[in-house]
Design a protein around this motif. Structure first.
Motif, PDB file in Angstrom:
ATOM      1  N   PRO A  10       0.806  -1.227   0.000  1.00  0.00           N
ATOM      2  CA  PRO A  10       0.000   0.000   0.000  1.00  0.00           C
ATOM      3  C   PRO A  10       0.834   1.270   0.000  1.00  0.00           C
ATOM      4  CG  PRO A  10      -0.047  -1.033   2.157  1.00  0.00           C
ATOM      5  CD  PRO A  10       0.624  -2.009   1.238  1.00  0.00           C
ATOM      6  N   LEU A  11       2.106   1.176   0.348  1.00  0.00           N
ATOM      7  CA  LEU A  11       2.969   2.351   0.276  1.00  0.00           C
ATOM      8  C   LEU A  11       3.269   2.727  -1.169  1.00  0.00           C
ATOM      9  CD1 LEU A  11       5.453   1.600   3.172  1.00  0.00           C
ATOM     10  CD2 LEU A  11       3.887   3.547   3.042  1.00  0.00           C
ATOM     11  N   VAL A  12       3.149   1.752  -2.047  1.00  0.00           N
ATOM     12  CA  VAL A  12       3.374   1.981  -3.473  1.00  0.00           C
ATOM     13  C   VAL A  12       2.056   2.225  -4.196  1.00  0.00           C
ATOM     14  CG1 VAL A  12       4.254   0.965  -5.617  1.00  0.00           C
ATOM     15  CG2 VAL A  12       5.477   0.614  -3.456  1.00  0.00           C
ATOM     16  N   ASN A  13       1.020   1.492  -3.788  1.00  0.00           N
ATOM     17  CA  ASN A  13      -0.281   1.583  -4.455  1.00  0.00           C
ATOM     18  C   ASN A  13      -1.379   1.369  -3.426  1.00  0.00           C
ATOM     19  OD1 ASN A  13      -2.517   1.497  -6.094  1.00  0.00           O
ATOM     20  ND2 ASN A  13      -1.784  -0.158  -7.412  1.00  0.00           N
ATOM     21  N   LEU A  14      -2.174   2.419  -3.138  1.00  0.00           N
ATOM     22  CA  LEU A  14      -3.255   2.311  -2.154  1.00  0.00           C
ATOM     23  C   LEU A  14      -4.280   1.250  -2.523  1.00  0.00           C
ATOM     24  CD1 LEU A  14      -4.140   5.959  -1.091  1.00  0.00           C
ATOM     25  CD2 LEU A  14      -3.254   4.135   0.365  1.00  0.00           C
ATOM     26  N   GLU A  15      -4.345   0.892  -3.792  1.00  0.00           N
ATOM     27  CA  GLU A  15      -5.283  -0.138  -4.239  1.00  0.00           C
ATOM     28  C   GLU A  15      -5.099  -1.429  -3.445  1.00  0.00           C
ATOM     29  OE1 GLU A  15      -8.266  -1.937  -6.674  1.00  0.00           O
ATOM     30  OE2 GLU A  15      -7.680   0.173  -6.424  1.00  0.00           O
ATOM     31  N   ALA A  16      -3.903  -1.621  -2.882  1.00  0.00           N
ATOM     32  CA  ALA A  16      -3.649  -2.818  -2.070  1.00  0.00           C
ATOM     33  C   ALA A  16      -4.641  -2.942  -0.923  1.00  0.00           C
ATOM     34  CB  ALA A  16      -2.216  -2.780  -1.532  1.00  0.00           C
ATOM     35  N   LEU A  17      -5.105  -1.815  -0.392  1.00  0.00           N
ATOM     36  CA  LEU A  17      -6.033  -1.859   0.743  1.00  0.00           C
ATOM     37  C   LEU A  17      -7.406  -2.394   0.351  1.00  0.00           C
ATOM     38  CD1 LEU A  17      -5.198   1.505   2.546  1.00  0.00           C
ATOM     39  CD2 LEU A  17      -4.343  -0.782   3.053  1.00  0.00           C
ATOM     40  N   ARG A  18      -7.677  -2.474  -0.932  1.00  0.00           N
ATOM     41  CA  ARG A  18      -8.937  -3.056  -1.392  1.00  0.00           C
ATOM     42  C   ARG A  18      -8.842  -4.577  -1.517  1.00  0.00           C
ATOM     43  NH1 ARG A  18     -12.723   0.468  -2.910  1.00  0.00           N
ATOM     44  NH2 ARG A  18     -12.133   2.638  -3.374  1.00  0.00           N
ATOM     45  N   HIS A  19      -7.675  -5.122  -1.256  1.00  0.00           N
ATOM     46  CA  HIS A  19      -7.467  -6.566  -1.419  1.00  0.00           C
ATOM     47  C   HIS A  19      -6.902  -7.123  -0.118  1.00  0.00           C
ATOM     48  CE1 HIS A  19      -8.282  -6.005  -5.685  1.00  0.00           C
ATOM     49  NE2 HIS A  19      -7.449  -4.982  -5.651  1.00  0.00           N
ATOM     50  N   VAL A  20      -7.785  -7.314   0.830  1.00  0.00           N
ATOM     51  CA  VAL A  20      -7.406  -7.782   2.163  1.00  0.00           C
ATOM     52  C   VAL A  20      -7.429  -9.312   2.181  1.00  0.00           C
ATOM     53  CG1 VAL A  20      -7.979  -7.736   4.619  1.00  0.00           C
ATOM     54  CG2 VAL A  20      -8.357  -5.693   3.207  1.00  0.00           C
ATOM     55  N   ARG A  21      -6.275  -9.904   2.447  1.00  0.00           N
ATOM     56  CA  ARG A  21      -6.192 -11.368   2.519  1.00  0.00           C
ATOM     57  C   ARG A  21      -6.640 -11.908   3.880  1.00  0.00           C
ATOM     58  NH1 ARG A  21      -0.465 -13.749   0.268  1.00  0.00           N
ATOM     59  NH2 ARG A  21      -0.351 -12.631  -1.749  1.00  0.00           N
ATOM     60  N   HIS A  22      -6.096 -11.294   4.936  1.00  0.00           N
ATOM     61  CA  HIS A  22      -6.347 -11.803   6.278  1.00  0.00           C
ATOM     62  C   HIS A  22      -6.535 -10.631   7.237  1.00  0.00           C
ATOM     63  CE1 HIS A  22      -4.971 -15.663   4.745  1.00  0.00           C
ATOM     64  NE2 HIS A  22      -3.819 -15.107   4.392  1.00  0.00           N
ATOM     65  N   VAL A  23      -7.364 -10.857   8.257  1.00  0.00           N
ATOM     66  CA  VAL A  23      -7.602  -9.864   9.302  1.00  0.00           C
ATOM     67  C   VAL A  23      -7.485 -10.550  10.649  1.00  0.00           C
ATOM     68  CG1 VAL A  23      -9.215  -8.183  10.277  1.00  0.00           C
ATOM     69  CG2 VAL A  23      -9.194  -8.590   7.801  1.00  0.00           C
ATOM     70  N   TYR A  24      -6.722  -9.950  11.535  1.00  0.00           N
ATOM     71  CA  TYR A  24      -6.634 -10.422  12.916  1.00  0.00           C
ATOM     72  C   TYR A  24      -7.074  -9.303  13.845  1.00  0.00           C
ATOM     73  CZ  TYR A  24      -3.895 -14.566  11.622  1.00  0.00           C
ATOM     74  OH  TYR A  24      -3.478 -15.761  11.085  1.00  0.00           O
ATOM     75  N   THR A  25      -7.924  -9.642  14.776  1.00  0.00           N
ATOM     76  CA  THR A  25      -8.340  -8.682  15.800  1.00  0.00           C
ATOM     77  C   THR A  25      -8.089  -9.293  17.156  1.00  0.00           C
ATOM     78  OG1 THR A  25     -10.198  -7.453  16.748  1.00  0.00           O
ATOM     79  CG2 THR A  25     -10.745  -9.455  15.540  1.00  0.00           C
ATOM     80  N   ALA A  26      -7.231  -8.642  17.951  1.00  0.00           N
ATOM     81  CA  ALA A  26      -6.779  -9.179  19.247  1.00  0.00           C
ATOM     82  C   ALA A  26      -6.271 -10.603  19.071  1.00  0.00           C
ATOM     83  CB  ALA A  26      -7.891  -9.121  20.278  1.00  0.00           C
ATOM     84  N   GLY A  27      -5.564 -10.838  17.976  1.00  0.00           N
ATOM     85  CA  GLY A  27      -4.951 -12.138  17.727  1.00  0.00           C
ATOM     86  C   GLY A  27      -5.854 -13.202  17.170  1.00  0.00           C
ATOM     87  N   VAL A  28      -7.123 -12.882  17.003  1.00  0.00           N
ATOM     88  CA  VAL A  28      -8.102 -13.846  16.458  1.00  0.00           C
ATOM     89  C   VAL A  28      -8.262 -13.596  14.975  1.00  0.00           C
ATOM     90  CG1 VAL A  28     -10.467 -14.689  16.544  1.00  0.00           C
ATOM     91  CG2 VAL A  28      -9.288 -14.033  18.657  1.00  0.00           C
ATOM     92  N   ARG A  29      -8.102 -14.634  14.199  1.00  0.00           N
ATOM     93  CA  ARG A  29      -8.245 -14.497  12.756  1.00  0.00           C
ATOM     94  C   ARG A  29      -9.716 -14.466  12.368  1.00  0.00           C
ATOM     95  NH1 ARG A  29      -5.265 -18.517   8.418  1.00  0.00           N
ATOM     96  NH2 ARG A  29      -6.129 -17.619   6.488  1.00  0.00           N
ATOM     97  N   ALA A  30     -10.103 -13.407  11.684  1.00  0.00           N
ATOM     98  CA  ALA A  30     -11.519 -13.247  11.321  1.00  0.00           C
ATOM     99  C   ALA A  30     -11.892 -14.123  10.145  1.00  0.00           C
ATOM    100  CB  ALA A  30     -11.791 -11.783  10.998  1.00  0.00           C
TER     101      ALA A  30
END
Length: 392
Positions: A372-392
């Motif tokens: 995302p530092l090179v291309n913000l479009e990366a933020l539209r392609h989320v592979r994995h999300v962790y919240t408080a260590g729990v994988r969503a």
């Protein structure tokens, strides 16, 4: 609690200028326990620890949305829809909205106005692990004038006593902060106009001091130039919208901006993913004036934070990246935008355990395609999300 070693082409520690090439993050018991190069981490972390290898991707802090309304549906009439919806069905819809945000990489949200403190119940369910969702900071019922902006949420106050009582009710309901509708707003066309104030200086001072007595900061919905100045003088923690409106257009009070910077007040411009339509409706001359003022504020050192106003008409819960693209169009660099979405927002919200990926921080993180530092479009392609260590 799950333990995992994540490796990727890049790890953005936060702030965004701190990057590890071919990096790794170790998560254990809900927190970040180590960060380093993949080669070092692979050599020191037990082979028994599960690995999540993410070639072609970036690991970074979870995104923060500082301005949402989970009780609204982002449709053409969110107020009417909410009014027609039972509390039970509304709670289900709010949980679905929270999960949409989470899937978009948002691991912390600040809800700035709901019905019946339903965000507090949802926050409790998420914290207990009963449902997945981002961390929630809840303002519960916004304070407004009689007949004022969002009065339908139940926070109309007409005296010092009423102000004190509403803040006390919010605190008792579990509010994390106080929201004040310091000016009029578009969702309430029968109330004061957007540039008109709803509270005088003494009332705003009382709201801030009374909130502080309960250990709470204040987020102020403020469009009008005079109202912004009054909110800054009162000492609010964040300014929502901060659009510098007057009856004739926009007027940027640079002295007030200097005070915003000096007092470390954060500004949330509340830009949704449909900003192109908004600018078209605003008209080219006014749109240019608005953009010029934002750039002037940036140059003056204002700390902008990220907020989408998700839930109001056209502001979809899953389009966080669209908001950042608006600022990119004004000349903001990608590193600035990522800091706006992470470290700056965490600071403004008073969160000391999220916003970066240093050891000991809560494991709120995302993995996105590309960099995302090179291309913000990366933020539209989320592979994995962790919240408080729990994988969503």
């Amino acid at each position: 609690m799950n333990t995992v070693l994540l490796t990727a082409d890049h790890v953005i520690i936060g702030p965004a200028d701190q990057v590890i090439i071919d990096g790794a993050v170790l998560v254990d018991a809900g927190v970040v326990t180590a960060v380093g190069t993949a080669s070092d981490m692979e050599a020191t972390v037990s082979a028994n620890v599960p690995r999540l290898r993410c070639p072609g991707a970036t690991v970074m802090p979870g995104l923060i949305d500082c301005h949402v309304h989970l009780a609204f549906d982002a449709g053409p009439d969110p107020v009417g829809t909410m009014a027609r919806t039972s509390s039970e069905d509304l709670a289900l819809a709010m949980a679905a909205h929270a999960q949409q945000l989470l899937r978009a990489g948002v691991t912390t949200v600040r809800d700035l106005g709901d019905r019946d403190a339903l965000t507090v119940a949802l926050r409790t369910a998420i914290d207990a692990g009963a449902t997945l969702g981002p961390r929630i900071l809840a303002a519960t019922t916004p304070l407004t004038s009689v007949g004022g902006h969002c009065g339908f949420l139940g926070g109309e106050v007409d005296s010092e006593l009423a102000i004190r009582m509403q803040i006390a009710r919010n605190k008792e309901a579990g509010a994390d902060l106080i929201k004040v509708m310091a000016s009029g707003g578009a969702l309430t066309p029968t109330g004061p106009r957007m540039w008109e104030g709803q509270f005088d200086a003494n009332q705003l001072n009382l709201i801030v001091s009374e909130a502080a007595r309960h250990g709470l900061g204040v987020a102020a919905h403020a469009h009008g130039t005079d109202t912004i100045a009054a909110c800054v003088a009162a000492g609010v923690r964040t300014l929502e919208h901060c659009s510098w409106r007057t009856p004739d257009g926009f007027f940027h009070d640079r002295e007030t901006t200097r005070r915003i910077v000096k007092q470390d007040i954060a500004v949330c411009r509340c830009v949704s993913g449909d900003w192109r339509l908004f600018l078209e409706q605003l008209g080219s001359e006014r749109a240019e004036a608005m953009g010029r003022i934002i750039r002037e504020m940036r140059d003056a050192g204002v700390r902008f934070i990220a907020g989408t106003d998700a839930g109001v008409p056209g502001a979809r819960f899953g389009d966080y990246a669209g908001m950042l693209e608006f600022f990119a169009g004004l000349g903001f660099k990608s590193a600035e935008l990522l800091d706006m979405a992470t470290t700056h927002s965490a600071h403004a919200l008073g969160l000391t355990n999220t916003g970066n990926l240093t050891p000991g921080m809560r494991a709120d993180l995302i993995v996105v395609e590309g960099n995302p530092l090179v291309n913000l479009e990366a933020l539209r392609h989320v592979r994995h999300v962790y919240t408080a260590g729990v994988r969503a």
